[in-house]
Design a protein around this motif. Sequence first.
Motif, PDB file in Angstrom:
ATOM      1  N   MET A 282       0.839  -1.207   0.000  1.00  0.00           N
ATOM      2  CA  MET A 282       0.000   0.000   0.000  1.00  0.00           C
ATOM      3  C   MET A 282       0.859   1.236   0.000  1.00  0.00           C
ATOM      4  O   MET A 282       1.805   1.352   0.764  1.00  0.00           O
ATOM      5  CB  MET A 282      -0.839   0.031   1.268  1.00  0.00           C
ATOM      6  N   LEU A 283       0.480   2.134  -0.877  1.00  0.00           N
ATOM      7  CA  LEU A 283       1.277   3.335  -1.065  1.00  0.00           C
ATOM      8  C   LEU A 283       0.401   4.530  -0.742  1.00  0.00           C
ATOM      9  O   LEU A 283      -0.794   4.551  -1.040  1.00  0.00           O
ATOM     10  CB  LEU A 283       1.687   3.378  -2.537  1.00  0.00           C
ATOM     11  N   ARG A 284       1.006   5.522  -0.099  1.00  0.00           N
ATOM     12  CA  ARG A 284       0.275   6.768   0.125  1.00  0.00           C
ATOM     13  C   ARG A 284       1.254   7.915   0.031  1.00  0.00           C
ATOM     14  O   ARG A 284       2.256   7.928   0.727  1.00  0.00           O
ATOM     15  CB  ARG A 284      -0.363   6.720   1.510  1.00  0.00           C
ATOM     16  N   LYS A 285       0.970   8.847  -0.850  1.00  0.00           N
ATOM     17  CA  LYS A 285       1.850   9.989  -1.074  1.00  0.00           C
ATOM     18  C   LYS A 285       3.305   9.570  -1.235  1.00  0.00           C
ATOM     19  O   LYS A 285       4.196  10.152  -0.625  1.00  0.00           O
ATOM     20  CB  LYS A 285       1.714  10.985   0.076  1.00  0.00           C
ATOM     21  N   GLY A 286       3.510   8.531  -1.992  1.00  0.00           N
ATOM     22  CA  GLY A 286       4.872   8.110  -2.282  1.00  0.00           C
ATOM     23  C   GLY A 286       5.535   7.279  -1.212  1.00  0.00           C
ATOM     24  O   GLY A 286       6.685   6.891  -1.343  1.00  0.00           O
ATOM     25  N   GLU A 287       4.800   6.996  -0.124  1.00  0.00           N
ATOM     26  CA  GLU A 287       5.406   6.202   0.937  1.00  0.00           C
ATOM     27  C   GLU A 287       4.612   4.926   1.158  1.00  0.00           C
ATOM     28  O   GLU A 287       3.395   4.894   0.977  1.00  0.00           O
ATOM     29  CB  GLU A 287       5.458   7.011   2.239  1.00  0.00           C
ATOM     30  N   ILE A 288       5.327   3.873   1.606  1.00  0.00           N
ATOM     31  CA  ILE A 288       4.660   2.610   1.878  1.00  0.00           C
ATOM     32  C   ILE A 288       3.941   2.714   3.217  1.00  0.00           C
ATOM     33  O   ILE A 288       4.537   3.125   4.203  1.00  0.00           O
ATOM     34  CB  ILE A 288       5.709   1.472   1.976  1.00  0.00           C
ATOM     35  N   VAL A 289       2.660   2.367   3.240  1.00  0.00           N
ATOM     36  CA  VAL A 289       1.978   2.327   4.528  1.00  0.00           C
ATOM     37  C   VAL A 289       1.769   0.891   4.989  1.00  0.00           C
ATOM     38  O   VAL A 289       1.596   0.630   6.168  1.00  0.00           O
ATOM     39  CB  VAL A 289       0.640   3.086   4.519  1.00  0.00           C
ATOM     40  N   PHE A 290       1.788  -0.025   4.067  1.00  0.00           N
ATOM     41  CA  PHE A 290       1.730  -1.438   4.446  1.00  0.00           C
ATOM     42  C   PHE A 290       2.330  -2.274   3.324  1.00  0.00           C
ATOM     43  O   PHE A 290       2.096  -2.000   2.154  1.00  0.00           O
ATOM     44  CB  PHE A 290       0.272  -1.880   4.677  1.00  0.00           C
ATOM     45  N   ALA A 291       3.094  -3.278   3.702  1.00  0.00           N
ATOM     46  CA  ALA A 291       3.575  -4.233   2.709  1.00  0.00           C
ATOM     47  C   ALA A 291       3.675  -5.576   3.401  1.00  0.00           C
ATOM     48  O   ALA A 291       4.368  -5.698   4.410  1.00  0.00           O
ATOM     49  CB  ALA A 291       4.935  -3.810   2.159  1.00  0.00           C
ATOM     50  N   GLY A 292       2.961  -6.552   2.905  1.00  0.00           N
ATOM     51  CA  GLY A 292       3.028  -7.875   3.517  1.00  0.00           C
ATOM     52  C   GLY A 292       1.871  -8.735   3.076  1.00  0.00           C
ATOM     53  O   GLY A 292       1.074  -8.334   2.231  1.00  0.00           O
ATOM     54  N   PRO A 293       1.773  -9.939   3.671  1.00  0.00           N
ATOM     55  CA  PRO A 293       0.691 -10.844   3.314  1.00  0.00           C
ATOM     56  C   PRO A 293      -0.649 -10.224   3.694  1.00  0.00           C
ATOM     57  O   PRO A 293      -0.724  -9.481   4.673  1.00  0.00           O
ATOM     58  CB  PRO A 293       0.953 -12.083   4.172  1.00  0.00           C
ATOM     59  N   ILE A 294      -1.671 -10.563   2.939  1.00  0.00           N
ATOM     60  CA  ILE A 294      -2.965  -9.919   3.161  1.00  0.00           C
ATOM     61  C   ILE A 294      -3.530 -10.259   4.545  1.00  0.00           C
ATOM     62  O   ILE A 294      -4.200  -9.436   5.168  1.00  0.00           O
ATOM     63  CB  ILE A 294      -3.954 -10.276   2.027  1.00  0.00           C
ATOM     64  N   GLY A 295      -3.205 -11.446   5.043  1.00  0.00           N
ATOM     65  CA  GLY A 295      -3.666 -11.851   6.373  1.00  0.00           C
ATOM     66  C   GLY A 295      -3.210 -10.876   7.445  1.00  0.00           C
ATOM     67  O   GLY A 295      -3.953 -10.561   8.391  1.00  0.00           O
ATOM     68  N   GLU A 296      -2.008 -10.408   7.288  1.00  0.00           N
ATOM     69  CA  GLU A 296      -1.458  -9.470   8.252  1.00  0.00           C
ATOM     70  C   GLU A 296      -2.227  -8.152   8.251  1.00  0.00           C
ATOM     71  O   GLU A 296      -2.372  -7.493   9.271  1.00  0.00           O
ATOM     72  CB  GLU A 296      -0.008  -9.185   7.859  1.00  0.00           C
ATOM     73  N   LEU A 297      -2.703  -7.807   7.061  1.00  0.00           N
ATOM     74  CA  LEU A 297      -3.454  -6.561   6.935  1.00  0.00           C
ATOM     75  C   LEU A 297      -4.759  -6.668   7.717  1.00  0.00           C
ATOM     76  O   LEU A 297      -5.174  -5.746   8.410  1.00  0.00           O
ATOM     77  CB  LEU A 297      -3.737  -6.282   5.459  1.00  0.00           C
ATOM     78  N   MET A 298      -5.390  -7.862   7.631  1.00  0.00           N
ATOM     79  CA  MET A 298      -6.658  -8.101   8.338  1.00  0.00           C
ATOM     80  C   MET A 298      -6.480  -7.851   9.827  1.00  0.00           C
ATOM     81  O   MET A 298      -7.326  -7.239  10.466  1.00  0.00           O
ATOM     82  CB  MET A 298      -7.104  -9.555   8.143  1.00  0.00           C
ATOM     83  N   THR A 299      -5.393  -8.369  10.380  1.00  0.00           N
ATOM     84  CA  THR A 299      -5.214  -8.254  11.821  1.00  0.00           C
ATOM     85  C   THR A 299      -4.954  -6.814  12.248  1.00  0.00           C
ATOM     86  O   THR A 299      -5.110  -6.480  13.400  1.00  0.00           O
ATOM     87  CB  THR A 299      -4.055  -9.142  12.310  1.00  0.00           C
ATOM     88  N   LYS A 300      -4.554  -6.006  11.284  1.00  0.00           N
ATOM     89  CA  LYS A 300      -4.301  -4.605  11.624  1.00  0.00           C
ATOM     90  C   LYS A 300      -5.583  -3.798  11.723  1.00  0.00           C
ATOM     91  O   LYS A 300      -5.574  -2.642  12.117  1.00  0.00           O
ATOM     92  CB  LYS A 300      -3.419  -3.952  10.556  1.00  0.00           C
ATOM     93  N   GLN A 301      -6.669  -4.428  11.297  1.00  0.00           N
ATOM     94  CA  GLN A 301      -7.882  -3.651  11.224  1.00  0.00           C
ATOM     95  C   GLN A 301      -8.483  -3.464  12.583  1.00  0.00           C
ATOM     96  O   GLN A 301      -8.461  -4.354  13.413  1.00  0.00           O
ATOM     97  CB  GLN A 301      -8.885  -4.366  10.348  1.00  0.00           C
ATOM     98  N   GLN A 302      -9.043  -2.295  12.763  1.00  0.00           N
ATOM     99  CA  GLN A 302      -9.658  -2.024  14.045  1.00  0.00           C
ATOM    100  C   GLN A 302     -11.163  -2.029  13.884  1.00  0.00           C
ATOM    101  O   GLN A 302     -11.691  -1.542  12.896  1.00  0.00           O
ATOM    102  CB  GLN A 302      -9.189  -0.669  14.547  1.00  0.00           C
ATOM    103  N   PRO A 303     -11.873  -2.565  14.891  1.00  0.00           N
ATOM    104  CA  PRO A 303     -13.330  -2.544  14.825  1.00  0.00           C
ATOM    105  C   PRO A 303     -13.840  -1.107  14.941  1.00  0.00           C
ATOM    106  O   PRO A 303     -13.241  -0.269  15.591  1.00  0.00           O
ATOM    107  CB  PRO A 303     -13.759  -3.381  16.025  1.00  0.00           C
ATOM    108  N   THR A 304     -14.944  -0.865  14.309  1.00  0.00           N
ATOM    109  CA  THR A 304     -15.482   0.484  14.256  1.00  0.00           C
ATOM    110  C   THR A 304     -16.949   0.474  14.695  1.00  0.00           C
ATOM    111  O   THR A 304     -17.678  -0.487  14.414  1.00  0.00           O
ATOM    112  CB  THR A 304     -15.414   1.001  12.814  1.00  0.00           C
ATOM    113  N   ILE A 305     -17.328   1.532  15.363  1.00  0.00           N
ATOM    114  CA  ILE A 305     -18.760   1.695  15.675  1.00  0.00           C
ATOM    115  C   ILE A 305     -19.259   2.894  14.873  1.00  0.00           C
ATOM    116  O   ILE A 305     -18.603   3.934  14.838  1.00  0.00           O
ATOM    117  CB  ILE A 305     -18.970   1.957  17.180  1.00  0.00           C
ATOM    118  N   ILE A 306     -20.388   2.702  14.225  1.00  0.00           N
ATOM    119  CA  ILE A 306     -20.939   3.808  13.452  1.00  0.00           C
ATOM    120  C   ILE A 306     -22.192   4.327  14.149  1.00  0.00           C
ATOM    121  O   ILE A 306     -23.109   3.555  14.436  1.00  0.00           O
ATOM    122  CB  ILE A 306     -21.273   3.357  12.015  1.00  0.00           C
ATOM    123  N   ALA A 307     -22.172   5.616  14.448  1.00  0.00           N
ATOM    124  CA  ALA A 307     -23.326   6.202  15.134  1.00  0.00           C
ATOM    125  C   ALA A 307     -23.947   7.287  14.267  1.00  0.00           C
ATOM    126  O   ALA A 307     -23.236   8.077  13.648  1.00  0.00           O
ATOM    127  CB  ALA A 307     -22.888   6.787  16.474  1.00  0.00           C
TER     128      ALA A 307
END
Lengths: 263, 301
Positions: B203-228
Amino acid sequence: MFNVMRAELRKLRRPTLFLGTMGAVVFFSGLFSALLYLLIDSPQGNADRGRVISREVLALASGGVQGFSSVGGFLGIIALCVFAAQTAQEYTYGTLRNLLIRQPSRMKILAGKLISMIIFALAMIVLSAIISIATSVILAPTVDVSTELWFSPEGIEFLYTTFINVVISVIGFGIIGMVLGLLLRSPISAISLGVLWLLIVENLLVAVKNSTQSWLPGSQLSIIATGGNADVSYSHALATGGAYVAVGALVASILFVRRDVAN
Amino acid sequence: MPNTAISVSDLSKKYDDRLAVSHINFEVPLGTVCGFVGPNGSGKTTTMRMLLGLITPTTGQGHILGEPIEYPDKYLSRVGAMIEGPAFYPALSGQENLMVLARLGGFPVERVQTLLEKVGLGERGKSKYKTYSLGMKQRLGIAAALLPDPKLLMLDEPTNGLDPEGIQEVRALLRDLANDGITVFVSSHLLSELEIISDHIVMLRKGEIVFAGPIGELMTKQQPTIIAKSLNYSDLSRIAEIAEKSGHHAAIRNDSVHILAPMDWAPILNKAAFDAGITLAQLAPQLPNLEETFFEMTGDK
Ligand SMILES: Nc1ncnc2c1ncn2[C@@H]1O[C@H](COP(=O)(O)OP(=O)(O)OP(=O)(O)O)[C@@H](O)[C@H]1O
Ligand SMILES: [Mg+2]
């Protein structure tokens, strides 16, 4: 490089480009040569810029190729346009990136492109020679010009040297077109700048001050095609014209090899 | 033979005074599908151009199939690529266009027809390129990339302009190619478009890597969200305030507040809102979803 050539020829063989160009060559070669004979008694002259080429001159051993050599400058302009368009279009279509992915050696791309376009130019020149000489042979007897000397050994030699000179001149114009294409990266700008310069700017300069003829690039190449003229010798034209072409080609190829391909 | 198809270290490209790509590092293992994701202008195309020898990096190195990117002639015969959309000669047919590239690369011209059929252009191969629809042009670009029978395929937004069916087809094609052992490096500005088929994500953002790795690892980085949601738009910022006070990051998006918090915090928020005199119209814990994570990582906060 051989692969590049074959790929380029595939593009040059395209019917509208190939047949269109060859059609124009046939038409203008026939026209230039025909006017030489049809207007022989016209007070406005029968050649370039109102000059008069008399029956006596046409009957010389060099008479048979008079038409061919006068169409040389026109062939040069066509070559300039074709070489410029074929080179610059790679930028405007974005196809240069495809070419470089398949052949990363940029010098090979340039060399292959150049050789294939030279082959195209040769086809054009041979066709023009055939048409203009045939037209001359057909029309000469109708206006009492003797063709006897045209096919003498001396006449044949004139044919060869004129052919070689036209080839050198046309390739020179073509390379200038390629250089403009590489520098400007747009067919329209490359062609309009090239044609504007050659047909208008140079002609004006020469008309205003005849001595500019001895150093203007387009004039040198046109003079090569006619084997030299009264003001500028053949060897001077060859050396000066050659220098222009060499410097242009060198600068453009260095730029092409170094420059980022970002479109 | 190394087991990375692409490896990049400290790679940068400066345009004028700006770094379009800034000191990036990542690796793509052989035989995987790697999604290269980032918003418009994040530097995906610029990176791919450097990997193909089209532009010179300002800093850093890269290796493709074990060969340094300074010598593209050593690896390009094994690489197929389409960069920044398809580019062909409009006056030539699709078939003739591929023929030009096959000749150029010294590949057997018999492959041309096979590939046209593979991408569904078998019947329109003889029509001029300029008569093709956007989707057909895109397919021809993919066919051209497949000409060398590549070990590594680099595709820059190959699904641009395709309809949902076309996108499905391209995905299936890429997955098939990967199953045949080809490494696929494919870019998109939408993670959702690639998450299904990718093993790896860069994953790239403004020319910098924000994530690089197996997709499984990306899943674990996700945070649960509450929508109000609330009936009253002006209450949204007050809800956000309540969340921030309890130490949960909150952001207002459209007509709702997105709060990074676990599910069991929802009842607490409900009560706090009630106490503050706010009526919630909706309160929904949301299962982590990659697109959200993507925006968290690549979007402007
Ligand atoms: N030739 C160039 N000259 C100057 N700046 C450039 C050039 N090419 C790209 N850039 C800049 O570099 C940055 C990255 O561009 P790039 O095309 O790599 O982005 P991208 O991720 O491919 O975006 P998109 O999803 O829109 O295709 C942009 O800010 C762009 O303006
Ligand atoms: Mg891009």
